[in-house]
Design an enzyme around this catalytic site. Sequence first.
Site, PDB file in Angstrom:
ATOM      1  N   HIS A  15       0.829  -1.205   0.000  1.00  0.00           N
ATOM      2  CA  HIS A  15       0.000   0.000   0.000  1.00  0.00           C
ATOM      3  C   HIS A  15       0.866   1.259   0.000  1.00  0.00           C
ATOM      4  CE1 HIS A  15      -2.802   2.819   2.338  1.00  0.00           C
ATOM      5  NE2 HIS A  15      -3.460   2.556   1.221  1.00  0.00           N
ATOM      6  N   HIS A  57      -0.988  11.010  -2.478  1.00  0.00           N
ATOM      7  CA  HIS A  57      -2.251  10.602  -1.866  1.00  0.00           C
ATOM      8  C   HIS A  57      -3.160  11.764  -1.492  1.00  0.00           C
ATOM      9  CE1 HIS A  57      -4.917   9.506   1.509  1.00  0.00           C
ATOM     10  NE2 HIS A  57      -5.046   8.366   0.863  1.00  0.00           N
TER      11      HIS A  57
HETATM   12  O1  G3P Z   1      -6.835   1.514  -2.607  1.00  0.00           O
HETATM   13  C1  G3P Z   1      -7.039   1.135  -1.294  1.00  0.00           C
HETATM   14  C2  G3P Z   1      -6.752   2.270  -0.348  1.00  0.00           C
HETATM   15  O2  G3P Z   1      -5.525   2.850  -0.712  1.00  0.00           O
HETATM   16  C3  G3P Z   1      -7.821   3.310  -0.353  1.00  0.00           C
HETATM   17  O3  G3P Z   1      -7.619   4.283   0.625  1.00  0.00           O
HETATM   18  O4  G3P Z   1      -6.949   6.504   1.427  1.00  0.00           O
HETATM   19  O5  G3P Z   1      -5.296   4.649   1.431  1.00  0.00           O
HETATM   20  O6  G3P Z   1      -5.984   5.682  -0.704  1.00  0.00           O
HETATM   21  P1  G3P Z   1      -6.399   5.325   0.691  1.00  0.00           P
HETATM   22 MG    MG Z   2      -4.885   4.500  -2.138  1.00  0.00          MG
END
Ligand code: G3P
Ligand code: MG
Length: 259
Positions: A15, A57
């Site tokens: 992630h 992000h």
């Molecule tokens: O794509 C899964 C997750 O990344 C969604 O939430 O806020 O971490 O981008 P965020």
């Molecule tokens: Mg994400």
Amino acid sequence: MSPHPLAFLPRLIAHRGASADAPENTLAALSLAADRGARMIEMDATVSADGVAVVHHDFELDRCTNGTGPIIQHTYEQLQALDCGAWFDKKYPDAPVKFAGEPLPTLAQAARLILDRSMALNLEIKPSLGWDEPTARVCAETLAQVWPADAPIVVSSMSERALGVFKAHAPQFPRGLITYAIPENWRERMTDLGCVSLHCSHFFATPGTISEVQDAGYKILAYTVNDTAEAKRLFDDGLDAVFTDRIGEMNPLYGAAAP
Ligand code: G3P
Ligand code: MG
């Protein structure tokens, strides 16, 4: 029967790269994830004021760069001058590796690194609010230039408008719908957007929802899982994949193919 478009899906997705050990969404975090055995990366893409797809992000620059204010108010040239690593060094002063000077990557640069390291990609389109259409269009145009149609990818978004625009511009890439809770009408929404996977918060990935989504022919992925016991619970319940910041810790436990 033809194989599922996400038949390549590994159980672990890094992630924002190896974001527990390197500044999220940087080339360093992507490389480190590969070093730690990641087979797939999730990263977030948005656009600069002058329409360049970049990896970041937040709507603002303040948390993860030495810049300030909305990213959509900055040109590509201004974004290129930012430092995306010093904040991480300051937050973790005892970490063995320093990241000051890490640049803010373009989507093209990050995608090339992921291809070079033979990883799969989950690109999350993260439009600044109100910029769904141009963000999805630029991401589609960029990916169409750099990402081979047969290389493993799923493009996701919380913005259904962005997914619709992306589908119109680059229908060759499979799409996933991101939700927090699983909405009652998830099937209709997935069908309308031609999505092949549902990405929800791990709180909502229960044995019941997992089998319901899979029985309908979709993959179900859950974010963000940094606790190894929670990952075990989800895999025991049959979940397809988790997004984790801790790829280095999770990979030795769950990186092998599912039994
Ligand atoms: O794509 C899964 C997750 O990344 C969604 O939430 O806020 O971490 O981008 P965020
Ligand atoms: Mg994400």
